[in-house]
Design a protein around this motif. Sequence first.
Motif, PDB file in Angstrom:
ATOM      1  N   VAL A  96     -24.596   8.610  17.937  1.00  0.00           N
ATOM      2  CA  VAL A  96     -24.349   7.256  18.445  1.00  0.00           C
ATOM      3  C   VAL A  96     -24.120   6.291  17.287  1.00  0.00           C
ATOM      4  N   ILE A  97     -24.956   6.387  16.252  1.00  0.00           N
ATOM      5  CA  ILE A  97     -24.801   5.501  15.092  1.00  0.00           C
ATOM      6  C   ILE A  97     -23.452   5.744  14.410  1.00  0.00           C
ATOM      7  N   MET A  98     -23.021   6.989  14.321  1.00  0.00           N
ATOM      8  CA  MET A  98     -21.745   7.277  13.666  1.00  0.00           C
ATOM      9  C   MET A  98     -20.553   6.787  14.492  1.00  0.00           C
ATOM     10  N   MET A  99     -20.687   6.738  15.808  1.00  0.00           N
ATOM     11  CA  MET A  99     -19.608   6.148  16.609  1.00  0.00           C
ATOM     12  C   MET A  99     -19.488   4.650  16.315  1.00  0.00           C
ATOM     13  N   VAL A 100     -20.628   3.974  16.196  1.00  0.00           N
ATOM     14  CA  VAL A 100     -20.612   2.559  15.826  1.00  0.00           C
ATOM     15  C   VAL A 100     -20.088   2.399  14.402  1.00  0.00           C
ATOM     16  N   CYS A 101     -20.468   3.300  13.527  1.00  0.00           N
ATOM     17  CA  CYS A 101     -20.017   3.248  12.135  1.00  0.00           C
ATOM     18  C   CYS A 101     -18.504   3.444  12.044  1.00  0.00           C
ATOM     19  N   PHE A 102     -17.972   4.342  12.849  1.00  0.00           N
ATOM     20  CA  PHE A 102     -16.522   4.549  12.844  1.00  0.00           C
ATOM     21  C   PHE A 102     -15.800   3.285  13.303  1.00  0.00           C
ATOM     22  N   GLY A 103     -16.302   2.654  14.347  1.00  0.00           N
ATOM     23  CA  GLY A 103     -15.697   1.402  14.813  1.00  0.00           C
ATOM     24  C   GLY A 103     -15.775   0.311  13.759  1.00  0.00           C
ATOM     25  N   ALA A 104     -16.921   0.214  13.081  1.00  0.00           N
ATOM     26  CA  ALA A 104     -17.060  -0.786  12.020  1.00  0.00           C
ATOM     27  C   ALA A 104     -16.141  -0.461  10.840  1.00  0.00           C
ATOM     28  N   MET A 105     -15.955   0.824  10.563  1.00  0.00           N
ATOM     29  CA  MET A 105     -15.070   1.219   9.471  1.00  0.00           C
ATOM     30  C   MET A 105     -13.620   0.858   9.778  1.00  0.00           C
ATOM     31  N   VAL A 106     -13.220   1.071  11.018  1.00  0.00           N
ATOM     32  CA  VAL A 106     -11.856   0.721  11.413  1.00  0.00           C
ATOM     33  C   VAL A 106     -11.648  -0.791  11.328  1.00  0.00           C
ATOM     34  N   LEU A 107     -12.621  -1.559  11.788  1.00  0.00           N
ATOM     35  CA  LEU A 107     -12.492  -3.014  11.742  1.00  0.00           C
ATOM     36  C   LEU A 107     -12.587  -3.565  10.320  1.00  0.00           C
ATOM     37  N   SER A 108     -13.309  -2.879   9.447  1.00  0.00           N
ATOM     38  CA  SER A 108     -13.449  -3.380   8.081  1.00  0.00           C
ATOM     39  C   SER A 108     -12.157  -3.248   7.288  1.00  0.00           C
ATOM     40  N   ALA A 109     -11.214  -2.464   7.765  1.00  0.00           N
ATOM     41  CA  ALA A 109      -9.921  -2.355   7.075  1.00  0.00           C
ATOM     42  C   ALA A 109      -9.158  -3.679   7.132  1.00  0.00           C
ATOM     43  N   PHE A 110      -9.461  -4.520   8.106  1.00  0.00           N
ATOM     44  CA  PHE A 110      -8.805  -5.826   8.189  1.00  0.00           C
ATOM     45  C   PHE A 110      -9.207  -6.737   7.030  1.00  0.00           C
ATOM     46  N   ALA A 111     -10.302  -6.432   6.362  1.00  0.00           N
ATOM     47  CA  ALA A 111     -10.728  -7.238   5.220  1.00  0.00           C
ATOM     48  C   ALA A 111      -9.781  -7.069   4.037  1.00  0.00           C
ATOM     49  N   THR A 112      -8.950  -6.038   4.063  1.00  0.00           N
ATOM     50  CA  THR A 112      -8.026  -5.785   2.952  1.00  0.00           C
ATOM     51  C   THR A 112      -6.614  -6.281   3.249  1.00  0.00           C
ATOM     52  N   ASP A 113      -6.418  -6.991   4.336  1.00  0.00           N
ATOM     53  CA  ASP A 113      -5.069  -7.456   4.697  1.00  0.00           C
ATOM     54  C   ASP A 113      -4.476  -8.400   3.662  1.00  0.00           C
ATOM     55  N   SER A 114      -5.286  -9.249   3.072  1.00  0.00           N
ATOM     56  CA  SER A 114      -4.763 -10.217   2.116  1.00  0.00           C
ATOM     57  C   SER A 114      -4.637  -9.624   0.703  1.00  0.00           C
ATOM     58  N   CYS A 115      -5.001  -8.367   0.533  1.00  0.00           N
ATOM     59  CA  CYS A 115      -4.943  -7.737  -0.784  1.00  0.00           C
ATOM     60  C   CYS A 115      -3.631  -6.982  -0.962  1.00  0.00           C
ATOM     61  N   ASN A 116      -3.120  -6.992  -2.180  1.00  0.00           N
ATOM     62  CA  ASN A 116      -1.909  -6.230  -2.491  1.00  0.00           C
ATOM     63  C   ASN A 116      -2.234  -4.822  -2.959  1.00  0.00           C
ATOM     64  N   GLY A 117      -3.462  -4.554  -3.254  1.00  0.00           N
ATOM     65  CA  GLY A 117      -3.898  -3.246  -3.708  1.00  0.00           C
ATOM     66  C   GLY A 117      -5.331  -3.330  -4.207  1.00  0.00           C
ATOM     67  N   PRO A 118      -5.882  -2.208  -4.642  1.00  0.00           N
ATOM     68  CA  PRO A 118      -7.267  -2.220  -5.127  1.00  0.00           C
ATOM     69  C   PRO A 118      -7.487  -3.118  -6.337  1.00  0.00           C
ATOM     70  N   ASP A 119      -6.430  -3.369  -7.106  1.00  0.00           N
ATOM     71  CA  ASP A 119      -6.592  -4.216  -8.291  1.00  0.00           C
ATOM     72  C   ASP A 119      -6.726  -5.693  -7.944  1.00  0.00           C
ATOM     73  N   SER A 120      -6.149  -6.104  -6.834  1.00  0.00           N
ATOM     74  CA  SER A 120      -6.198  -7.531  -6.488  1.00  0.00           C
ATOM     75  C   SER A 120      -7.495  -7.917  -5.772  1.00  0.00           C
ATOM     76  N   CYS A 121      -8.170  -6.965  -5.153  1.00  0.00           N
ATOM     77  CA  CYS A 121      -9.446  -7.241  -4.461  1.00  0.00           C
ATOM     78  C   CYS A 121     -10.476  -6.172  -4.831  1.00  0.00           C
ATOM     79  N   PRO A 122     -10.953  -6.155  -6.055  1.00  0.00           N
ATOM     80  CA  PRO A 122     -11.850  -5.061  -6.467  1.00  0.00           C
ATOM     81  C   PRO A 122     -13.195  -5.061  -5.741  1.00  0.00           C
ATOM     82  N   GLU A 123     -13.723  -6.236  -5.430  1.00  0.00           N
ATOM     83  CA  GLU A 123     -15.026  -6.291  -4.765  1.00  0.00           C
ATOM     84  C   GLU A 123     -14.939  -5.732  -3.341  1.00  0.00           C
ATOM     85  N   THR A 124     -13.874  -6.047  -2.642  1.00  0.00           N
ATOM     86  CA  THR A 124     -13.690  -5.550  -1.279  1.00  0.00           C
ATOM     87  C   THR A 124     -13.556  -4.031  -1.263  1.00  0.00           C
ATOM     88  N   PHE A 125     -12.729  -3.515  -2.125  1.00  0.00           N
ATOM     89  CA  PHE A 125     -12.506  -2.071  -2.140  1.00  0.00           C
ATOM     90  C   PHE A 125     -13.735  -1.316  -2.635  1.00  0.00           C
TER      91      PHE A 125
END
Length: 128
Positions: A42-71
């Motif tokens: 059950v926890i991993m199903m919630v974790c998968f959903g949170a992982m999918v939603l957390s990808a939106f935090a990288t929308d404003s980044c051009n790559g790992p170099d532009s947002c190192p803390e997020t990545f």
Amino acid sequence: MNQFGAPLPPPMQPAHLPGRPRDDRRRYWWLPATISTCLFVVIMMVCFGAMVLSAFATDSCNGPDSCPETFHHLDVAEALAAIAVVAAVGQWLPAYWSPMVLRIILAIVPIILGIIAVALFLSTPIGK
């Protein structure tokens, strides 16, 4: 003797080996690992959903170099989720032979790691 004159069968033996004392300490060896695995799924199903939603935090980044803390935050959370899966599977290996206290500790570890991974995914800094 029964009603037909045949001898009765011997009484039923207990479920353990004859001549050996019953080991009640190992009677429910599977219980902590089973409860932990069910909660972990059950926890991993919630974790998968949170992982999918957390990808939106990288929308404003051009790559790992532009947002190192997020990545970095996402990498740590993904690694922690992977370690939690290994711990959930690994708790079954020593489950039969270990004492009950160790079984309970091994059952708690993947649940705690999964909850921390969910918290890390949900607290991902946006575009930093």
